[in-house]
Design a protein around this motif. Sequence first.
Motif, PDB file in Angstrom:
ATOM      1  N   GLY A   1       1.072  -1.086  -0.002  1.00  0.00           N
ATOM      2  CA  GLY A   1       0.044   0.031  -0.185  1.00  0.00           C
ATOM      3  C   GLY A   1       0.796   1.071   0.007  1.00  0.00           C
ATOM      4  N   ARG A   2       2.017   1.240   0.563  1.00  0.00           N
ATOM      5  CA  ARG A   2       3.033   2.232   0.454  1.00  0.00           C
ATOM      6  C   ARG A   2       3.912   2.471  -0.712  1.00  0.00           C
ATOM      7  NH1 ARG A   2       3.772  -0.235   5.446  1.00  0.00           N
ATOM      8  NH2 ARG A   2       6.060  -0.822   4.607  1.00  0.00           N
ATOM      9  N   ARG A   3       4.072   1.428  -1.602  1.00  0.00           N
ATOM     10  CA  ARG A   3       5.115   1.481  -2.394  1.00  0.00           C
ATOM     11  C   ARG A   3       4.330   2.134  -3.795  1.00  0.00           C
ATOM     12  NH1 ARG A   3       5.438  -3.976  -1.306  1.00  0.00           N
ATOM     13  NH2 ARG A   3       7.202  -4.308   0.207  1.00  0.00           N
ATOM     14  N   ARG A   4       5.001   2.892  -4.663  1.00  0.00           N
ATOM     15  CA  ARG A   4       4.355   3.361  -5.752  1.00  0.00           C
ATOM     16  C   ARG A   4       5.504   3.202  -6.978  1.00  0.00           C
ATOM     17  NH1 ARG A   4       0.905   3.476  -2.617  1.00  0.00           N
ATOM     18  NH2 ARG A   4      -0.721   5.075  -2.342  1.00  0.00           N
ATOM     19  N   GLN A   5       5.142   2.930  -8.082  1.00  0.00           N
ATOM     20  CA  GLN A   5       5.897   2.870  -9.100  1.00  0.00           C
ATOM     21  C   GLN A   5       6.513   4.369  -9.626  1.00  0.00           C
ATOM     22  OE1 GLN A   5       5.092  -0.089 -12.406  1.00  0.00           O
ATOM     23  NE2 GLN A   5       2.812  -0.061 -11.565  1.00  0.00           N
ATOM     24  N   GLU A   6       7.807   4.293  -9.986  1.00  0.00           N
ATOM     25  CA  GLU A   6       8.556   5.415 -10.336  1.00  0.00           C
ATOM     26  C   GLU A   6       8.774   5.707 -11.883  1.00  0.00           C
ATOM     27  OE1 GLU A   6      11.588   6.019  -7.794  1.00  0.00           O
ATOM     28  OE2 GLU A   6      10.595   5.906  -6.029  1.00  0.00           O
ATOM     29  N   ASP A   7       8.775   6.684 -12.367  1.00  0.00           N
ATOM     30  CA  ASP A   7       9.190   6.619 -13.815  1.00  0.00           C
ATOM     31  C   ASP A   7      10.684   6.312 -13.919  1.00  0.00           C
ATOM     32  OD1 ASP A   7       9.912   7.603 -16.409  1.00  0.00           O
ATOM     33  OD2 ASP A   7       8.416   9.161 -16.349  1.00  0.00           O
ATOM     34  N   ALA A   8      10.828   5.370 -14.830  1.00  0.00           N
ATOM     35  CA  ALA A   8      12.376   4.952 -15.061  1.00  0.00           C
ATOM     36  C   ALA A   8      12.896   5.285 -16.426  1.00  0.00           C
ATOM     37  CB  ALA A   8      12.391   3.325 -14.838  1.00  0.00           C
ATOM     38  N   ALA A   9      12.621   6.433 -16.842  1.00  0.00           N
ATOM     39  CA  ALA A   9      13.302   6.786 -18.134  1.00  0.00           C
ATOM     40  C   ALA A   9      14.546   6.927 -17.881  1.00  0.00           C
ATOM     41  CB  ALA A   9      12.550   8.269 -18.379  1.00  0.00           C
ATOM     42  N   GLY A  10      15.581   6.409 -18.779  1.00  0.00           N
ATOM     43  CA  GLY A  10      16.907   6.393 -18.625  1.00  0.00           C
ATOM     44  C   GLY A  10      17.568   5.491 -17.551  1.00  0.00           C
ATOM     45  N   ARG A  11      16.824   4.892 -16.901  1.00  0.00           N
ATOM     46  CA  ARG A  11      17.354   3.955 -15.902  1.00  0.00           C
ATOM     47  C   ARG A  11      17.020   2.486 -16.156  1.00  0.00           C
ATOM     48  NH1 ARG A  11      16.384   5.367  -9.862  1.00  0.00           N
ATOM     49  NH2 ARG A  11      17.657   3.539  -9.895  1.00  0.00           N
ATOM     50  N   ALA A  12      15.908   2.117 -16.982  1.00  0.00           N
ATOM     51  CA  ALA A  12      15.580   0.759 -17.458  1.00  0.00           C
ATOM     52  C   ALA A  12      16.532   0.075 -18.108  1.00  0.00           C
ATOM     53  CB  ALA A  12      14.282   0.702 -17.892  1.00  0.00           C
ATOM     54  N   PRO A  13      16.752  -1.159 -17.740  1.00  0.00           N
ATOM     55  CA  PRO A  13      17.630  -1.985 -18.631  1.00  0.00           C
ATOM     56  C   PRO A  13      17.187  -2.289 -20.144  1.00  0.00           C
ATOM     57  CG  PRO A  13      16.320  -3.436 -17.167  1.00  0.00           C
ATOM     58  CD  PRO A  13      15.927  -2.079 -16.899  1.00  0.00           C
ATOM     59  N   ILE A  14      17.977  -2.664 -20.886  1.00  0.00           N
ATOM     60  CA  ILE A  14      17.144  -3.084 -22.205  1.00  0.00           C
ATOM     61  C   ILE A  14      16.591  -4.237 -22.226  1.00  0.00           C
ATOM     62  CG2 ILE A  14      18.114  -3.898 -24.580  1.00  0.00           C
ATOM     63  CD1 ILE A  14      20.975  -2.950 -23.920  1.00  0.00           C
ATOM     64  N   ALA A  15      15.381  -3.909 -23.074  1.00  0.00           N
ATOM     65  CA  ALA A  15      14.209  -4.931 -22.951  1.00  0.00           C
ATOM     66  C   ALA A  15      14.704  -6.333 -23.368  1.00  0.00           C
ATOM     67  CB  ALA A  15      13.013  -4.373 -23.908  1.00  0.00           C
ATOM     68  N   SER A  16      14.131  -7.331 -22.564  1.00  0.00           N
ATOM     69  CA  SER A  16      14.616  -8.632 -23.100  1.00  0.00           C
ATOM     70  C   SER A  16      13.712  -9.069 -24.458  1.00  0.00           C
ATOM     71  CB  SER A  16      14.108  -9.397 -21.872  1.00  0.00           C
ATOM     72  OG  SER A  16      12.789  -9.671 -21.800  1.00  0.00           O
ATOM     73  N   PRO A  17      14.176 -10.207 -24.931  1.00  0.00           N
ATOM     74  CA  PRO A  17      13.492 -10.768 -25.929  1.00  0.00           C
ATOM     75  C   PRO A  17      11.914 -10.954 -25.646  1.00  0.00           C
ATOM     76  CG  PRO A  17      15.596 -11.775 -26.052  1.00  0.00           C
ATOM     77  CD  PRO A  17      15.521 -10.883 -24.520  1.00  0.00           C
ATOM     78  N   GLY A  18      11.889 -11.467 -24.425  1.00  0.00           N
ATOM     79  CA  GLY A  18      10.387 -11.716 -24.157  1.00  0.00           C
ATOM     80  C   GLY A  18       9.417 -10.333 -24.002  1.00  0.00           C
ATOM     81  N   ILE A  19      10.305  -9.121 -23.608  1.00  0.00           N
ATOM     82  CA  ILE A  19       9.384  -7.947 -23.637  1.00  0.00           C
ATOM     83  C   ILE A  19       9.170  -7.261 -24.919  1.00  0.00           C
ATOM     84  CG2 ILE A  19       9.718  -5.446 -22.852  1.00  0.00           C
ATOM     85  CD1 ILE A  19       9.040  -7.216 -20.746  1.00  0.00           C
ATOM     86  N   VAL A  20      10.445  -7.603 -25.828  1.00  0.00           N
ATOM     87  CA  VAL A  20      10.114  -7.063 -27.314  1.00  0.00           C
ATOM     88  C   VAL A  20       9.135  -7.675 -27.993  1.00  0.00           C
ATOM     89  CG1 VAL A  20      11.372  -6.698 -29.243  1.00  0.00           C
ATOM     90  CG2 VAL A  20      12.812  -6.228 -27.187  1.00  0.00           C
ATOM     91  N   ASP A  21       8.933  -8.894 -27.834  1.00  0.00           N
ATOM     92  CA  ASP A  21       7.940  -9.994 -28.530  1.00  0.00           C
ATOM     93  C   ASP A  21       6.512  -9.291 -28.160  1.00  0.00           C
ATOM     94  OD1 ASP A  21      10.014 -11.375 -29.843  1.00  0.00           O
ATOM     95  OD2 ASP A  21       9.772 -12.956 -28.345  1.00  0.00           O
ATOM     96  N   ARG A  22       6.366  -9.138 -26.795  1.00  0.00           N
ATOM     97  CA  ARG A  22       5.084  -8.858 -26.431  1.00  0.00           C
ATOM     98  C   ARG A  22       4.722  -7.231 -26.825  1.00  0.00           C
ATOM     99  NH1 ARG A  22       5.150  -9.492 -20.026  1.00  0.00           N
ATOM    100  NH2 ARG A  22       7.367  -9.703 -20.528  1.00  0.00           N
ATOM    101  N   LEU A  23       5.699  -6.382 -26.811  1.00  0.00           N
ATOM    102  CA  LEU A  23       5.626  -4.981 -27.311  1.00  0.00           C
ATOM    103  C   LEU A  23       5.142  -5.006 -28.854  1.00  0.00           C
ATOM    104  CD1 LEU A  23       8.760  -3.054 -25.823  1.00  0.00           C
ATOM    105  CD2 LEU A  23       6.386  -2.748 -25.196  1.00  0.00           C
TER     106      LEU A  23
END
Length: 220
Positions: free
Chosen positions: A37-59
Amino acid sequence: MPIERVIAAAIFVLSAVLTARLGPSAVRAWRMYAGTGRRRQEDAAGRAPIASPGIVDRLDLLAGLGYHLIGQTRLELPVGERFGWIVAAADAESYAILAGSSSTIQLTGIYTAWPDGTWLGTLHPVGTPSDRGGRQVRIVPTTLADAVREHRAGVDRLRQVHGPPRTVRTMPDMLAHDDDYRTRFGGSRLRPITLRIVIPALIAGASLMLSLVLFVTLPS
């Protein structure tokens, strides 16, 4: 040694083994649940790793179904930092979170919210369904395309009762949705999973303490 003390000693050893095996997982699960309940997602622009093949396929698949990438998020959990890739629908009526894979499961959640607090979620391929407290969650185990179709059908159905949903076009829109969701529902999605992990550990710990008391107090 009386048979009662032998039994108490056996229960003590068994309970100690179970507590040692179940305890660490129970502690991690409780820490994960207690802070939801206390956690919040944060914008990770410039910090996220390179998308994995599984992410790319879903995108790529979601792009063909009318979704486009609007950014990435990060979430600090007791088990470490986790990233998600966020896509928004062309009609701005839903968004999806593509979880970075920490296992073999490629988890995707599609969400829509209404101004009156109603939420619709569609998870692929696994999750915990729910239909209470203004939150409807459906699980589609077949294909991600099926999950998108199921979600859009749900949006059309709920629109008849709740009107047009809130729009999501940008990362600030998505982060506002995330804040609302966590404020309203906290760790309700994790509660059943957490209890299934924590309760056996508590039982093992209670048995450990009770058997120790019996072993000490029973006549030798």
